[in-house]
Design a protein around this motif. Structure first.
Motif, short mmCIF file in Angstrom:
data_model
loop_
_atom_site.label_atom_id
_atom_site.label_comp_id
_atom_site.label_asym_id
_atom_site.label_seq_id
_atom_site.Cartn_x
_atom_site.Cartn_y
_atom_site.Cartn_z
N CYS A 65 1.04 -9.08 -3.64
CA CYS A 65 2.26 -8.28 -3.42
C CYS A 65 3.23 -9.01 -2.51
O CYS A 65 4.42 -8.71 -2.49
CB CYS A 65 1.88 -6.94 -2.79
SG CYS A 65 0.68 -6.03 -3.76
N GLU A 97 -3.91 -5.30 -0.50
CA GLU A 97 -4.66 -4.06 -0.70
C GLU A 97 -5.87 -4.21 -1.63
O GLU A 97 -6.94 -3.67 -1.38
CB GLU A 97 -3.70 -3.00 -1.27
CG GLU A 97 -4.28 -1.62 -1.42
CD GLU A 97 -4.63 -0.97 -0.08
OE1 GLU A 97 -4.03 -1.33 0.94
OE2 GLU A 97 -5.52 -0.12 -0.07
N VAL A 98 -5.70 -4.95 -2.71
CA VAL A 98 -6.74 -4.97 -3.73
C VAL A 98 -7.92 -5.86 -3.34
O VAL A 98 -9.07 -5.57 -3.66
CB VAL A 98 -6.13 -5.40 -5.08
CG1 VAL A 98 -7.21 -5.51 -6.16
CG2 VAL A 98 -5.07 -4.39 -5.52
N CYS A 133 2.88 -4.27 1.37
CA CYS A 133 1.67 -3.76 0.73
C CYS A 133 1.02 -2.75 1.69
O CYS A 133 0.82 -3.02 2.87
CB CYS A 133 0.73 -4.92 0.42
SG CYS A 133 -0.70 -4.45 -0.56
N ASP A 134 0.72 -1.61 1.16
CA ASP A 134 0.23 -0.41 1.84
C ASP A 134 0.16 -0.42 3.38
O ASP A 134 1.05 0.05 4.05
CB ASP A 134 -1.13 -0.04 1.27
CG ASP A 134 -1.04 0.38 -0.20
OD1 ASP A 134 -0.08 -0.03 -0.90
OD2 ASP A 134 -1.91 1.11 -0.68
N THR A 209 5.24 -5.37 -4.55
CA THR A 209 4.28 -4.29 -4.34
C THR A 209 4.21 -3.41 -5.59
O THR A 209 5.06 -3.50 -6.49
CB THR A 209 4.69 -3.45 -3.12
OG1 THR A 209 6.05 -3.06 -3.28
CG2 THR A 209 4.54 -4.24 -1.84
N CYS A 210 3.21 -2.54 -5.63
CA CYS A 210 3.02 -1.65 -6.78
C CYS A 210 4.30 -0.89 -7.08
O CYS A 210 4.99 -0.44 -6.15
CB CYS A 210 1.89 -0.67 -6.49
SG CYS A 210 0.27 -1.45 -6.43
N ALA A 216 2.60 1.88 -0.93
CA ALA A 216 3.55 0.85 -0.51
C ALA A 216 4.98 1.39 -0.55
O ALA A 216 5.72 1.31 0.43
CB ALA A 216 3.42 -0.37 -1.41
FE1 FES Z 1 -0.13 -4.15 -2.78
FE2 FES Z 1 -0.31 -1.89 -4.39
S1 FES Z 1 -1.74 -3.54 -4.14
S2 FES Z 1 1.21 -2.50 -2.99
#
Ligand code: FES
Length: 586
Positions: A65, A97-98, A133-134, A209-210, A216
């Protein structure tokens, strides 16, 4: 975009810069500090006559991200130099995040501590935060709040849309929401492995980001609503040239903020948090924000309660037509006018006199803003959902509260009574749901415990318990699920989350048994376990908590000091707005 409009600001003098303590020192230390900067090719006058601006960069090779943030850091530097500042880039924990296990939430407070201590221990006069990211948004902001030097948040921006074509029908797909959706269809046998592999290579097709309204975009939107980004910054797609220009503008503006001494403690008030809550609800934002926003407010000495969130959730409908509550993605939101347009629609709920990093008020920033697509950013009388982005539940199962996202839930389950099927840990739950002989039906209530801040530890996003495989094959796509965990903001379903106090510290969730009857009534904000007080007390006497899994290191520190979900999961020793002393320079 950049002109300062602060009324009669008291301008800071060169001699008052924090960095002067390092570089203007008349002794041997000042000599050594200046020497070491000149070692890197800077001139003596650069460190003596310019404010030093830190760029906290959460880039890493394992944070997709943030893949573009090294380039954006160069743009920020350009802006700082053009405005007469001295940029220094400081890498910080990237928290993709992932990839991060067991959960990035375990490290949000670590990042906050890292940011605070980097800024304190180094000669920084101000900071630009590059994150998105989150957990990186609340983490970097919490650290900057606790340091309280001029701060701009530069959001990473969202990834681009993808298209999925099946049977001649083309539809927009993005990360997170569709990942779960397609995986469920694959498990149910409705999607082949070749098609799944194609989706794997397409759905996250660009840095950023997502692009659903996940955590996020919720948190960067909240950063903007708090006044900590340039106007409109949180909605710009990462790969749009406007994003690069915004990064340059962040660099230019932060230097002005140094001379105006415009710090978070002066900008961010209770009214700013009112704006953040209104934006969270209108966005249909992630339930994760409930934890982060309370923790962020706590760092400024502002007490926000779950009841404040519930009250705003009851007033402000979901207006942004974005997954998982709606059916569009962040790129569409940008074209519709982005966050300023949404804020224009919810002006009646905002505290308009609050200031932003520009020095202007929210009212001034919104004066000429318009919605460009009312299908994506709906008017108040035509919302995406009146059910609300967040409701807070209480009862004998959650004395300190629990949250649910009604706008992403199934309506018939919002008032539901059923029998509990309890799992003591994630591994047990995953094995059970794969078992096609599991004794359950669509009215069963799945319960997961030991998944909270202390128990998991780190309160991972396990709260969107998968639907048992046998029910997926029968066409069931949602069930009532309860846990002390969190849920990804990109996910959907009737999931009661953040049950507090959590089971691992003896919350009532620890006492639920298979077959117990549980009632949920979201309209009444009620979550009740139909077991008598006498029986619950007997179970409590017989209960013994889980043994701590980890005996050393950061995780042990985390388990000893993390607060419960309704308190924001900050460390008890970091709450409040008392500043730490400046380091001694010798
Ligand atoms: Fe980074 Fe969703 S994995 S914002």
């Amino acid at each position: 975009m950049l002109t300062c409009n602060v009324e009669s600001p008291k301008m800071k003098q060169l001699t008052e810069l924090r960095s002067r303590r390092w570089f203007a020192d008349a002794g041997m230390r000042g000599f050594a500090h200046r020497q070491r900067m000149q070692q890197q090719g800077w001139r003596r006058e650069d460190v003596m006559e310019r404010p030093m601006v830190a760029i906290i960069n959460t880039w890493s090779d394992l944070s997709p991200c943030h893949a573009h943030l090294s380039e954006r850091a160069e743009s920020v530097k350009k802006g700082i130099l053009m405005a007469g500042g001295y940029p220094v880039e400081l890498p910080a924990m990237s928290l993709g995040e992932v990839m991060v296990k067991p959960t990035t939430m375990l490290y949000r407070n670590f990042l906050a501590m890292e940011v605070e201590e980097l800024l304190r221990s180094l000669p920084c006069d101000a900071v630009v935060l590059l994150a998105g990211c989150d957990k990186t948004t609340p983490g970097t902001l919490m650290g900057a709040f606790s340091m309280d030097i001029p701060t701009i948040f530069c959001p990473a921006g969202t990834m681009l849309n993808d298209r999925y074509v099946k049977g001649g029908v083309s539809r927009t797909v993005g990360a997170g929401t569709h990942t779960r959706m397609f995986w469920d269809e694959y498990q149910a046998g409705n999607l082949g492995s070749t098609e799944l592999q194609h989706l794997e290579s397409r759905m996250t097709r660009a840095p950023g980001t997502c692009n659903t309204m996940g955590t996020a975009s919720t948190m960067t939107g909240i950063a903007e609503a708090l006044g900590l980004t340039l106007p409109g910054a949180s909605s710009i797609p990462a790969m749009d040239s406007a994003h690069t220009r915004m990064a340059t503008a962040c660099g230019e503006r932060i230097v002005g903020m140094v001379w105006e001494d415009l710090k978070p403690s002066q900008l961010v008030t209770r009214g700013s948090f009112q704006n953040a809550l209104a934006v969270q609800m209108a966005l249909g934002g992630s339930t994760n924000a409930a934890v982060h926003i309370i923790a962020m407010a706590g760092r400024l000495g502002i007490e926000l309660l779950l009841d404040d969130l519930d009250s705003m959730g009851a007033q402000v409908p979901v207006l942004a037509n974005l997954f998982p509550s709606g059916d569009r993605l962040m790129e569409d939101f940008y074209y519709a006018g982005g966050l300023p347009a949404l804020m224009k629609v919810i002006e009646p709920f905002l505290s308009l006199q609050e200031r932003t990093v520009t020095g202007r008020t929210v009212a001034q920033e919104l004066a000429s803003v318009q919605v460009l697509d009312t299908e994506v950013i709906r008017p108040l009388d035509k919302p995406v959902s009146r059910a609300g982005a967040l409701a807070v539940l209480r009862g004998n199962l959650a004395p300190d509260g629990a949250v649910i996202k009604p706008s992403a839930a199934t309506e018939r389950l919002l008032c539901h009574t059923g029998r509990a099927l309890v799992f003591d840990c994630q591994a047990e739950m995953l094995a059970a749901i794969a078992d096609e002989t599991l004794d359950c039906d669509e009215n069963t209530i799945l319960v997961l415990r030991n998944a909270g801040p202390v128990g998991a530890p780190g309160m991972p996003e396990w709260g969107n318990l998968p639907i048992p495989k046998k029910l997926l094959k029968q066409g069931v796509r949602d069930m009532l699920r309860l846990s002390d965990a969190r849920m990804s903001g990109t996910h959907y379903g009737t999931c009661v989350l953040h049950i507090s106090p959590e089971s691992a510290v003896g919350g009532p969730l620890a006492l639920v048994r298979n077959g117990d009857v549980i009632e949920l009534d979201v309209a009444q904000r009620r979550l009740h376990l139909q077991v008598s007080d006498t029986e619950l007390e007997a179970r409590r006497v017989a209960w013994s908590g889980p043994k701590p899994l980890v005996q050393r290191g950061f995780t042990r520190l985390y388990q000893q000091h993390v607060t419960q979900a309704h308190q924001g999961c900050d460390f008890d020793f970091l709450q409040g707005n008392a500043l730490s002393p400046e380091p001694v320079i010798y």
